[in-house]
Design an enzyme around this catalytic site. Structure first.
Site, PDB file in Angstrom:
ATOM      1  N   ASP A  81       1.419   9.831   9.144  1.00 12.04           N
ATOM      2  CA  ASP A  81       2.420   9.272   8.010  1.00 12.04           C
ATOM      3  C   ASP A  81       1.775   8.814   6.811  1.00 12.04           C
ATOM      4  O   ASP A  81       0.499   8.234   6.751  1.00 12.04           O
ATOM      5  CB  ASP A  81       2.981   7.652   8.664  1.00 12.04           C
ATOM      6  CG  ASP A  81       4.114   7.286   7.894  1.00 12.04           C
ATOM      7  OD1 ASP A  81       4.836   8.141   7.500  1.00 12.04           O
ATOM      8  OD2 ASP A  81       4.114   6.007   7.791  1.00 12.04           O
ATOM      9  N   HIS A  82       2.213   9.423   5.572  1.00 11.77           N
ATOM     10  CA  HIS A  82       1.823   9.248   4.482  1.00 11.77           C
ATOM     11  C   HIS A  82       0.184   9.547   4.473  1.00 11.77           C
ATOM     12  O   HIS A  82      -0.544   8.867   3.566  1.00 11.77           O
ATOM     13  CB  HIS A  82       1.776   7.863   3.934  1.00 11.77           C
ATOM     14  CG  HIS A  82       3.415   7.299   3.903  1.00 11.77           C
ATOM     15  ND1 HIS A  82       4.259   7.868   2.464  1.00 11.77           N
ATOM     16  CD2 HIS A  82       4.154   6.824   4.544  1.00 11.77           C
ATOM     17  CE1 HIS A  82       5.305   7.582   2.571  1.00 11.77           C
ATOM     18  NE2 HIS A  82       5.520   6.907   3.824  1.00 11.77           N
ATOM     19  N   ASP A 103       1.516  13.379   1.499  1.00 14.59           N
ATOM     20  CA  ASP A 103       2.195  12.669   0.410  1.00 14.59           C
ATOM     21  C   ASP A 103       1.800  12.810  -0.974  1.00 14.59           C
ATOM     22  O   ASP A 103       0.936  11.889  -1.309  1.00 14.59           O
ATOM     23  CB  ASP A 103       2.439  11.144   0.861  1.00 14.59           C
ATOM     24  CG  ASP A 103       3.393  10.266  -0.151  1.00 14.59           C
ATOM     25  OD1 ASP A 103       3.669  10.945  -1.359  1.00 14.59           O
ATOM     26  OD2 ASP A 103       3.613   9.266   0.105  1.00 14.59           O
ATOM     27  N   GLU A 133       6.905  15.144   0.591  1.00 14.23           N
ATOM     28  CA  GLU A 133       7.573  14.182  -0.016  1.00 14.23           C
ATOM     29  C   GLU A 133       8.073  14.639  -1.557  1.00 14.23           C
ATOM     30  O   GLU A 133       7.002  15.092  -2.138  1.00 14.23           O
ATOM     31  CB  GLU A 133       6.948  12.835   0.104  1.00 14.23           C
ATOM     32  CG  GLU A 133       7.995  11.729  -0.768  1.00 14.23           C
ATOM     33  CD  GLU A 133       7.568  10.272  -0.169  1.00 14.23           C
ATOM     34  OE1 GLU A 133       6.955  10.057   0.577  1.00 14.23           O
ATOM     35  OE2 GLU A 133       8.057   9.417  -1.251  1.00 14.23           O
ATOM     36  N   HIS A 179      10.134   1.064   1.093  1.00 14.99           N
ATOM     37  CA  HIS A 179       9.151   0.521   2.027  1.00 14.99           C
ATOM     38  C   HIS A 179       9.324  -0.949   2.382  1.00 14.99           C
ATOM     39  O   HIS A 179       9.633  -1.802   1.215  1.00 14.99           O
ATOM     40  CB  HIS A 179       7.939   1.037   1.991  1.00 14.99           C
ATOM     41  CG  HIS A 179       7.650   2.581   2.386  1.00 14.99           C
ATOM     42  ND1 HIS A 179       7.526   3.519   1.461  1.00 14.99           N
ATOM     43  CD2 HIS A 179       7.832   3.195   3.484  1.00 14.99           C
ATOM     44  CE1 HIS A 179       7.435   4.613   1.986  1.00 14.99           C
ATOM     45  NE2 HIS A 179       7.573   4.541   3.144  1.00 14.99           N
ATOM     46  N   SER A 213      13.855   0.734   8.104  1.00 10.04           N
ATOM     47  CA  SER A 213      14.151  -0.454   8.862  1.00 10.04           C
ATOM     48  C   SER A 213      15.186  -1.197   8.501  1.00 10.04           C
ATOM     49  O   SER A 213      15.777  -1.152   7.252  1.00 10.04           O
ATOM     50  CB  SER A 213      13.028  -1.205   8.693  1.00 10.04           C
ATOM     51  OG  SER A 213      11.906  -0.913   9.410  1.00 10.04           O
ATOM     52  N   ASN A 253      12.357   7.041   9.676  1.00  7.92           N
ATOM     53  CA  ASN A 253      10.931   6.058   9.813  1.00  7.92           C
ATOM     54  C   ASN A 253      11.145   4.629   9.800  1.00  7.92           C
ATOM     55  O   ASN A 253      11.743   4.156   8.871  1.00  7.92           O
ATOM     56  CB  ASN A 253       9.963   6.526   8.462  1.00  7.92           C
ATOM     57  CG  ASN A 253       9.487   8.112   8.473  1.00  7.92           C
ATOM     58  OD1 ASN A 253       9.756   8.714   9.452  1.00  7.92           O
ATOM     59  ND2 ASN A 253       8.485   8.068   7.628  1.00  7.92           N
ATOM     60  N   ILE A 254      10.558   4.137  10.872  1.00  6.51           N
ATOM     61  CA  ILE A 254      10.514   2.595  10.879  1.00  6.51           C
ATOM     62  C   ILE A 254       9.334   2.067  11.235  1.00  6.51           C
ATOM     63  O   ILE A 254       8.707   2.377  12.452  1.00  6.51           O
ATOM     64  CB  ILE A 254      11.430   2.619  12.108  1.00  6.51           C
ATOM     65  CG1 ILE A 254      12.941   2.871  11.628  1.00  6.51           C
ATOM     66  CG2 ILE A 254      11.574   1.133  12.537  1.00  6.51           C
ATOM     67  CD1 ILE A 254      14.131   2.936  12.752  1.00  6.51           C
TER      68      ILE A 254
HETATM   69  P1  13P Z   1      10.009   0.795   6.597  1.00  9.37           P
HETATM   70  O1  13P Z   1       9.049  -0.343   5.908  1.00  9.37           O
HETATM   71  O2  13P Z   1      11.439   0.577   6.177  1.00  9.37           O
HETATM   72  O3  13P Z   1       9.689   0.447   8.241  1.00  9.37           O
HETATM   73  O4  13P Z   1       9.619   2.217   6.587  1.00  9.37           O
HETATM   74  C1  13P Z   1       8.638   2.798   7.532  1.00  9.37           C
HETATM   75  C2  13P Z   1       8.191   4.010   6.643  1.00  9.37           C
HETATM   76  O5  13P Z   1       8.879   4.747   5.988  1.00  9.37           O
HETATM   77  C3  13P Z   1       6.959   4.762   7.136  1.00  9.37           C
HETATM   78  O6  13P Z   1       6.631   6.021   6.823  1.00  9.37           O
HETATM   79  O1  G3H Z   2       5.256   3.887   4.826  1.00  9.70           O
HETATM   80  C1  G3H Z   2       4.371   3.222   5.092  1.00  9.70           C
HETATM   81  C2  G3H Z   2       4.184   2.746   6.689  1.00  9.70           C
HETATM   82  O2  G3H Z   2       5.103   1.412   6.753  1.00  9.70           O
HETATM   83  C3  G3H Z   2       2.773   2.617   7.056  1.00  9.70           C
HETATM   84  O3  G3H Z   2       2.353   1.096   6.639  1.00  9.70           O
HETATM   85  O4  G3H Z   2       0.309   1.900   5.565  1.00  9.70           O
HETATM   86  O5  G3H Z   2       0.620  -0.599   6.202  1.00  9.70           O
HETATM   87  O6  G3H Z   2       0.144   1.116   8.044  1.00  9.70           O
HETATM   88  P1  G3H Z   2       0.734   1.200   6.533  1.00  9.70           P
HETATM   89 ZN    ZN Z   3       7.212   5.861   4.701  1.00  9.80          ZN
END
Ligand code: 13P
Ligand code: G3H
Ligand code: ZN
Length: 317
Positions: A81-82, A103, A133, A179, A213, A253-254
């Site tokens: 993720d990212h 990203d 993205e 986010h 979320s 994404n959650i």
């Molecule tokens: P939330 O912060 O809404 O849970 O989004 C998570 C997210 O986009 C992870 O890439």
């Molecule tokens: O989009 C970001 C995600 O919620 C991941 O969060 O980088 O704190 O693990 P994090």
């Molecule tokens: Zn995200």
């Protein structure tokens, strides 16, 4: 069974969205797998750069491999993720991740295209799928801080150009979310007109919604009643997922909601049992509560009960 997001998207596109849930530790992993197996839902496990460095990236890899053995009925993708370019290349080389997100959305358009293209080339050579993205969400990401003022929605014409030039397999679009726990004020919400315009230009192409979320009010109220201070927290209305899925939003994404469940369980537990100091009782409660949350969320996304059909599709291909 670990599959790629491409396989999951093929089945879901236009019908339902696949939940992509962030994990950092053992308890989240167990809750997530239990919830998805109970719901018979395909899902995506997301691991952020922060999660990879929380303990050691190999620890999460071992957790996923073990979960795959403990839950033979689970059908899931493992996704970075990212990621930045370096993290993507590392995950691609690991041979473990079935999907990565590059990203580069904070870069100028041409640089975003060029960076994504390099990742796509390396990923596709190893059978790994790439999410990119375009546009910037509001709120704070791990390595990019975007103020509400700068946040801008994805331009549909640019999205078409970007996908064609970069060769990515799915696209994270800025469609009004951010986010974290503080997404909307007043009557703000999802920009369906933007999703629709992007889908018209990219029919059949999977779109990804970050910052999804729901920040349930019941969780926030319980956290605050147990000593928390989450003022004006607000998330995405669950009822909007079905509409978004029909318009090509195939991955949702959650992360934040899982953190809220964790916070509520632990605050209430230690408030109500001040004599307790053991980690296992609240840990067990969290796993059960998180599994319950996941079952409900998969229902809202429409992924509940889809796992057998996904397996059938996988056998054919
Ligand atoms: P939330 O912060 O809404 O849970 O989004 C998570 C997210 O986009 C992870 O890439
Ligand atoms: O989009 C970001 C995600 O919620 C991941 O969060 O980088 O704190 O693990 P994090
Ligand atoms: Zn995200």
């Amino acid at each position: 069974m670990i599959v790629t997001t491409r396989e999951l998207f093929k089945h879901a596109y236009g019908k339902y969205a696949v939940g992509a849930y962030n994990i950092n530790n053992l308890e989240q992993t167990m809750g997530l797998f239990r919830g998805c197996v109970e719901a018979k839902a395909p899902f995506i496990v997301q691991i952020s750069k922060g999660a990879r460095s929380y303990t050691d990236k190999r620890m999460l890899e071992a957790l996923m491999r073990t979960a795959d053995q403990i839950f033979p009925d689970a059908v899931f993708a493992v996704h970075l993720d990212h990621g930045d370019e370096e993290a993507c290349m590392d995950c691609i080389a690991s041979g473990f991740y079935s999907s990565v997100m590059i990203d580069a959305s904070a870069m100028p358009f041409d640089e975003n295209v060029a960076t994504t293209k390099r990742v796509v080339k390396a990923a596709h050579a190893r059978g790994v799928v790439v999410e990119a993205e375009l546009g910037q969400l509001g709120g704070v990401e791990e390595h990019v801080s975007v103020s509400e003022d700068q946040a801008h929605l994805t331009d549909p014409a640019q999205a078409e150009d970007f996908v064609e030039r970069s060769g990515c397999d799915s696209l994270a679009c800025a469609i009004g979310t951010s986010h974290g726990a503080y997404k909307f004020s007043g009557s703000q919400g999802l920009h369906f007109e933007v999703i629709e315009a992007i889908q018209k230009r990219l029919p059949g192409f999977p779109l990804v919604m970050h910052g999804s979320s729901s920040v349930p009010k019941s969780e926030v109220d319980r956290i605050n009643a147990a000593g928390g201070r989450l003022k004006d927290a607000k998330g995405v209305d669950e009822k909007e997922f079905a509409k978004a899925a029909k318009l090509g939003v195939t991955k949702v994404n959650i992360d934040t909601d899982g953190r809220l469940v964790w916070c509520r369980v632990h605050r209430e537990f230690f408030r109500d049992k001040p004599e307790n100091f053991d980690l296992r009782p609240p840990g067990k409660l969290f796993m059960a509560e998180y599994a319950k949350y996941i079952v409900g969320k998969n229902g809202a996304l429409g992924s509940t009960g889809q796992v057998d059909a996904v397996r059938k599709l996988l056998k054919k291909t």
